[in-house]
Scaffold this motif. Structure first.
Motif, mmCIF file in Angstrom:
data_model
loop_
_atom_site.group_PDB
_atom_site.id
_atom_site.type_symbol
_atom_site.label_atom_id
_atom_site.label_comp_id
_atom_site.label_asym_id
_atom_site.label_seq_id
_atom_site.Cartn_x
_atom_site.Cartn_y
_atom_site.Cartn_z
ATOM 1 N N ILE A 135 0.849 -1.188 0.000
ATOM 2 C CA ILE A 135 0.000 0.000 0.000
ATOM 3 C C ILE A 135 0.888 1.242 0.000
ATOM 4 O O ILE A 135 1.797 1.377 0.819
ATOM 5 C CB ILE A 135 -0.944 0.031 1.220
ATOM 6 C CG1 ILE A 135 -1.746 -1.272 1.305
ATOM 7 C CG2 ILE A 135 -1.868 1.235 1.149
ATOM 8 C CD1 ILE A 135 -2.659 -1.514 0.130
ATOM 9 N N MET A 136 0.605 2.145 -0.929
ATOM 10 C CA MET A 136 1.342 3.410 -1.007
ATOM 11 C C MET A 136 0.339 4.554 -1.098
ATOM 12 O O MET A 136 -0.806 4.348 -1.512
ATOM 13 C CB MET A 136 2.256 3.425 -2.242
ATOM 14 C CG MET A 136 3.341 2.361 -2.250
ATOM 15 S SD MET A 136 3.998 2.058 -3.908
ATOM 16 C CE MET A 136 2.727 1.001 -4.609
ATOM 17 N N ASP A 137 0.779 5.743 -0.720
ATOM 18 C CA ASP A 137 -0.065 6.912 -0.906
ATOM 19 C C ASP A 137 0.656 7.913 -1.797
ATOM 20 O O ASP A 137 1.805 7.710 -2.195
ATOM 21 C CB ASP A 137 -0.478 7.532 0.432
ATOM 22 C CG ASP A 137 0.711 7.966 1.284
ATOM 23 O OD1 ASP A 137 1.830 8.056 0.745
ATOM 24 O OD2 ASP A 137 0.521 8.227 2.483
ATOM 25 N N ARG A 138 -0.014 8.995 -2.117
ATOM 26 C CA ARG A 138 0.524 9.991 -3.039
ATOM 27 C C ARG A 138 1.847 10.563 -2.534
ATOM 28 O O ARG A 138 2.803 10.734 -3.293
ATOM 29 C CB ARG A 138 -0.513 11.108 -3.214
ATOM 30 C CG ARG A 138 -0.168 12.135 -4.286
ATOM 31 C CD ARG A 138 -1.204 13.263 -4.278
ATOM 32 N NE ARG A 138 -1.001 14.205 -5.360
ATOM 33 C CZ ARG A 138 -1.601 14.154 -6.525
ATOM 34 N NH1 ARG A 138 -2.435 13.160 -6.795
ATOM 35 N NH2 ARG A 138 -1.368 15.075 -7.450
ATOM 36 N N THR A 139 1.918 10.829 -1.224
ATOM 37 C CA THR A 139 3.132 11.385 -0.641
ATOM 38 C C THR A 139 4.314 10.448 -0.806
ATOM 39 O O THR A 139 5.425 10.877 -1.154
ATOM 40 C CB THR A 139 2.905 11.683 0.854
ATOM 41 O OG1 THR A 139 1.826 12.613 0.995
ATOM 42 C CG2 THR A 139 4.152 12.272 1.490
ATOM 43 N N MET A 140 4.087 9.161 -0.583
ATOM 44 C CA MET A 140 5.168 8.174 -0.710
ATOM 45 C C MET A 140 5.719 8.138 -2.131
ATOM 46 O O MET A 140 6.935 8.048 -2.337
ATOM 47 C CB MET A 140 4.652 6.793 -0.297
ATOM 48 C CG MET A 140 5.743 5.737 -0.148
ATOM 49 S SD MET A 140 5.057 4.100 0.250
ATOM 50 C CE MET A 140 4.262 4.436 1.815
ATOM 51 N N VAL A 141 4.829 8.240 -3.121
ATOM 52 C CA VAL A 141 5.262 8.206 -4.524
ATOM 53 C C VAL A 141 6.076 9.454 -4.863
ATOM 54 O O VAL A 141 7.130 9.377 -5.506
ATOM 55 C CB VAL A 141 4.044 8.085 -5.459
ATOM 56 C CG1 VAL A 141 4.475 8.149 -6.916
ATOM 57 C CG2 VAL A 141 3.307 6.773 -5.204
ATOM 58 N N ILE A 142 5.600 10.621 -4.416
ATOM 59 C CA ILE A 142 6.322 11.873 -4.685
ATOM 60 C C ILE A 142 7.701 11.849 -4.032
ATOM 61 O O ILE A 142 8.701 12.243 -4.636
ATOM 62 C CB ILE A 142 5.500 13.083 -4.198
ATOM 63 C CG1 ILE A 142 4.230 13.236 -5.044
ATOM 64 C CG2 ILE A 142 6.325 14.363 -4.262
ATOM 65 C CD1 ILE A 142 3.305 14.342 -4.575
ATOM 66 N N LEU A 143 7.770 11.377 -2.799
ATOM 67 C CA LEU A 143 9.057 11.293 -2.106
ATOM 68 C C LEU A 143 10.008 10.347 -2.833
ATOM 69 O O LEU A 143 11.214 10.603 -2.906
ATOM 70 C CB LEU A 143 8.857 10.833 -0.660
ATOM 71 C CG LEU A 143 8.233 11.848 0.294
ATOM 72 C CD1 LEU A 143 7.949 11.198 1.643
ATOM 73 C CD2 LEU A 143 9.138 13.055 0.486
ATOM 74 N N ASP A 144 9.470 9.242 -3.362
ATOM 75 C CA ASP A 144 10.305 8.295 -4.103
ATOM 76 C C ASP A 144 10.864 8.939 -5.370
ATOM 77 O O ASP A 144 12.042 8.749 -5.708
ATOM 78 C CB ASP A 144 9.477 7.055 -4.453
ATOM 79 C CG ASP A 144 10.301 5.996 -5.177
ATOM 80 O OD1 ASP A 144 11.059 5.288 -4.501
ATOM 81 O OD2 ASP A 144 10.187 5.901 -6.409
ATOM 82 N N ILE A 145 10.034 9.717 -6.067
ATOM 83 C CA ILE A 145 10.501 10.412 -7.280
ATOM 84 C C ILE A 145 11.567 11.433 -6.921
ATOM 85 O O ILE A 145 12.600 11.542 -7.590
ATOM 86 C CB ILE A 145 9.312 11.080 -7.999
ATOM 87 C CG1 ILE A 145 8.335 10.032 -8.510
ATOM 88 C CG2 ILE A 145 9.798 11.958 -9.154
ATOM 89 C CD1 ILE A 145 7.038 10.600 -9.054
ATOM 90 N N PHE A 146 11.326 12.186 -5.861
ATOM 91 C CA PHE A 146 12.305 13.181 -5.430
ATOM 92 C C PHE A 146 13.628 12.524 -5.076
ATOM 93 O O PHE A 146 14.700 13.050 -5.384
ATOM 94 C CB PHE A 146 11.770 13.967 -4.224
ATOM 95 C CG PHE A 146 10.998 15.201 -4.606
ATOM 96 C CD1 PHE A 146 9.943 15.118 -5.498
ATOM 97 C CD2 PHE A 146 11.310 16.429 -4.074
ATOM 98 C CE1 PHE A 146 9.227 16.241 -5.862
ATOM 99 C CE2 PHE A 146 10.604 17.565 -4.437
ATOM 100 C CZ PHE A 146 9.553 17.476 -5.329
ATOM 101 N N ALA A 147 13.561 11.366 -4.423
ATOM 102 C CA ALA A 147 14.793 10.675 -4.025
ATOM 103 C C ALA A 147 15.596 10.235 -5.254
ATOM 104 O O ALA A 147 16.831 10.261 -5.243
ATOM 105 C CB ALA A 147 14.453 9.458 -3.158
ATOM 106 N N SER A 148 14.906 9.839 -6.326
ATOM 107 C CA SER A 148 15.615 9.397 -7.530
ATOM 108 C C SER A 148 16.126 10.569 -8.353
ATOM 109 O O SER A 148 17.048 10.414 -9.151
ATOM 110 C CB SER A 148 14.683 8.536 -8.393
ATOM 111 O OG SER A 148 13.588 9.290 -8.869
#
Length: 460
Positions: free
Chosen positions: A150-163
Motif C-alpha cells: 500500500i502506497m499513498d501519493r506522498t510516498m510516490v512523490i518522495l520516491d521520485i524526489f529521491a531518484s
C-alpha cells in the motif's frame, strides 16, 4: 553440471544453491545452467559477457475519494497515474468512490474495499496507490485486508524526489522529508522487541523498539538540519552577493512539467536536464540572461509545484523555493495545452502565497503554443502581463524579453546628464549595472541618457 562431468569437463566453480556451474573443457570455459550451456573461448570473454535482468515492474491500482467535485478527483487520479509512471510503475486499473469524508480506518468504505480486492486479483496487481496521504492506521488496515503493498501519493512523490536529487542539498532535503514522513508511521511490535533494563530501578519492559527507532530518526533529522543550515547560510551569502551586484533576479516558477527547464535552456543555453516527466529537475540552477537592451538578469529555475504537495516536502525544500521569495520578478510558466490548466495555476499561486511571494510582479507565459495551435489568448488576472510562447521552438520569446526589459525599467531611474571627462569612469557603472540608451561626446563633457538601479544612482 552432470552433463559437463559426463563429457569429461573439469569443474571450475559451482556456486551453491544457484543451479549453475563453470567448467573447462577442450580449452573453452563453459557455463551450464539447468541443462543449457553457453560457451566462451576464454575466461576474459566470459567475464566480459554481461547479462541484464529486467527489474520487476510494479502493477498498481489507483484509488481516489471524491469528496466534492468528481471531475477534480478524475484529474487528480490522472496526475497520480503520471506520478506512478515516473516512479516506474504501470497502472492496471483505477477506482474512485464518492464519499462525504475519508473512512477513518480504511480510507474507502468496506464495500468498495472488497471491490478493490477482487479487482486486484483479476488484474494481477502488486500494489495499491491512494490519491491522498494515509494515516498510519489506514495504511496498516489496508495492508491487513488487501495483503498488498500500500502506497499513498506522498510516498510516490518522495520516491521520485529521491531518484531525482543530485546535489548534496537536494539529497539532504529529500532524506529529511522521508524521515519526517516515516517517523509518524512507525508501528511497534509490542514488548517482543523491547530492550530490557538491568539493576535496581530498571526492571520492566524498558525502552521499546518503536521508541528507539523514533529517537534514532530524531537524531538523524537533527544532524540533517545542521547540515542544511550550513547550506542555507551559504545560499544566503550567494543571495547577498547578487543583491550587492544590483543585477535583478527573476525566478522561473510553475507546475511540474510545464516547461521551466526548457525555457531556461532556450534563454541561456544552461544545459539543464529537460524531459517530458514530472519533477525532471529538482536542484535550482541560476544563469545570466542578457536582454536585447543590454540589461542583465539572473534567471533561477525552481522545483516544480504540484497539487497536494506534501507539507514535509515544502518545509524541506523551503530554502530552495525561497529563491522565488528573494527574486525581483516572477516568471510563471503554464502548460497551456493541459486540460487541467486552471487548477494548476491555482496550485502554483497557493504555494507562492504560502511562501509569502504575493507582492512580486509576475509575467505569466502560456507555454507549448506549438502544440496548442491557434488557441484563443488566455490571461492570468494575477499577473502583470500574460503572453503565449513556445520554449521549444522560440515562438514569442522575443516579445517576452522586450516585456521583461520594460518591467525591469520600471524599478530604475531615468537619467539625462552630462558627465565631465574626468568623471568618465562613472559611465562604466552605467554600462555594467544599468541600461545606456545614448552617449554623446561634447565640448562640455559626455551627454548620457540611461536607466540605472537606485543603488547606482547615488554613486553617480
Amino acid at each position: 553440471m552432470d552433463l559437463l562431468c559426463k563429457q569429461g569437463g573439469q569443474i571450475l566453480s559451482s556456486p551453491e544453491g544457484l543451479g549453475f556451474c563453470f567448467a573447462k573443457q577442450g580449452g573453452q570455459i563453459l557455463c551450464s545452467c539447468k541443462g543449457s550451456r553457453i560457451c566462451f573461448a576464454n575466461k576474459e570473454d566470459m567475464m566480459a559477457q554481461i547479462y541484464e535482468t529486467d527489474e520487476e515492474i510494479e502493477r498498481v491500482l489507483l484509488i481516489g475519494v471524491a469528496l466534492d467535485d468528481n471531475d477534480e478527483a478524475e484529474s487528480s487520479l490522472d496526475e497520480l497515474a503520471e506520478l506512478a509512471k515516473t516512479a516506474g510503475a504501470v497502472t492496471v486499473g483505477r477506482l474512485i468512490q464518492p464519499r462525504e469524508y475519508f473512512h477513518p480506518a480504511t480510507y474507502i468504505g468496506k464495500g468498495k474495499l472488497e471491490e478493490v480486492r477482487l479487482m486486484a486479483d483479476e488484474l494481477d496487481a502488486t500494489g495499491i496507490i491512494c490519491d491522498d496521504e494515509l494515516t498510519p492506521a489506514q495504511l496498516r488496515n489496508l495492508e491487513d485486508v488487501l495483503n498488498l503493498k500500500i502506497m499513498d501519493r506522498t510516498m510516490v512523490i518522495l520516491d521520485i524526489f529521491a531518484s531525482r536529487a543530485n546535489t548534496s542539498e537536494g539529497k539532504i532535503q529529500v532524506e529529511m522529508a522521508q524521515l519526517k514522513y516515516r517517523m509518524t508511521r512507525l508501528s511497534g511490535l509490542g514488548t517482543t522487541l523491547s530492550r530490557l533494563g538491568g539493576g535496581i530501578g530498571t526492571r520492566g519492559p524498558g525502552e521499546k523498539k518503536i521508541e528507539t527507532d523514533r529517537r534514532l530518526i530524531r537524531d538523524r533529522i537533527s544532524r540533517l538540519n545542521a547540515q542544511l543550515k550550513e547550506i542555507e547560510n551559504h545560499r544566503e551569502i550567494q543571495r547577498q552577493k547578487r543583491s550587492d551586484s544590483t543585477i535583478p533576479v527573476a525566478a522561473i516558477v510553475g507546475y511540474t512539467n510545464a516547461g521551466k527547464s526548457t525555457l531556461l535552456n532556450k534563454l541561456t543555453n544552461a544545459g539543464v536536464l529537460s524531459e517530458d516527466k514530472l519533477f525532471a529537475t529538482l536542484d535550482p540552477t541560476t544563469r545570466v540572461l542578457k536582454l536585447p537592451n543590454t540589461d542583465k538578469v539572473l534567471l533561477t529555475d525552481t522545483v516544480g509545484f504540484i497539487r497536494k504537495l506534501p507539507h514535509n516536502l515544502i518545509e524541506a525544500f523551503k530554502s530552495t523555493l525561497e529563491e522565488a521569495k528573494y527574486a525581483d520578478i516572477i516568471i510563471h510558466v503554464v502548460d497551456s495545452v493541459h486540460p487541467d490548466m486552471d487548477r494548476q495555476i491555482a496550485a502554483v499561486y497557493e504555494t507562492l502565497d504560502e511562501l509569502q511571494v504575493g507582492d512580486k510582479p509576475v509575467i505569466t507565459l502560456f507555454n507549448k503554443t506549438d502544440l496548442a495551435g491557434n488557441a484563443e489568448t488566455i490571461k492570468d488576472m494575477r499577473a502583470k502581463c500574460s503572453m503565449r510562447v513556445s520554449a521549444k521552438t522560440g515562438e514569442g520569446i522575443d516579445e517576452f524579453l522586450d516585456e521583461l526589459g520594460k518591467i525591469l525599467r520600471e524599478n530604475r531611474i531615468h537619467i539625462n546628464r552630462c558627465f565631465k571627462y574626468q568623471d568618465a569612469g562613472r559611465i562604466q557603472l552605467i554600462r555594467e549595472f544599468g541600461t545606456l540608451i545614448s552617449e554623446e561626446y561634447t565640448q562640455d563633457g559626455i551627454e548620457v541618457e540611461a536607466y540605472v538601479p537606485k543603488e547606482i544612482y547615488d554613486k553617480l
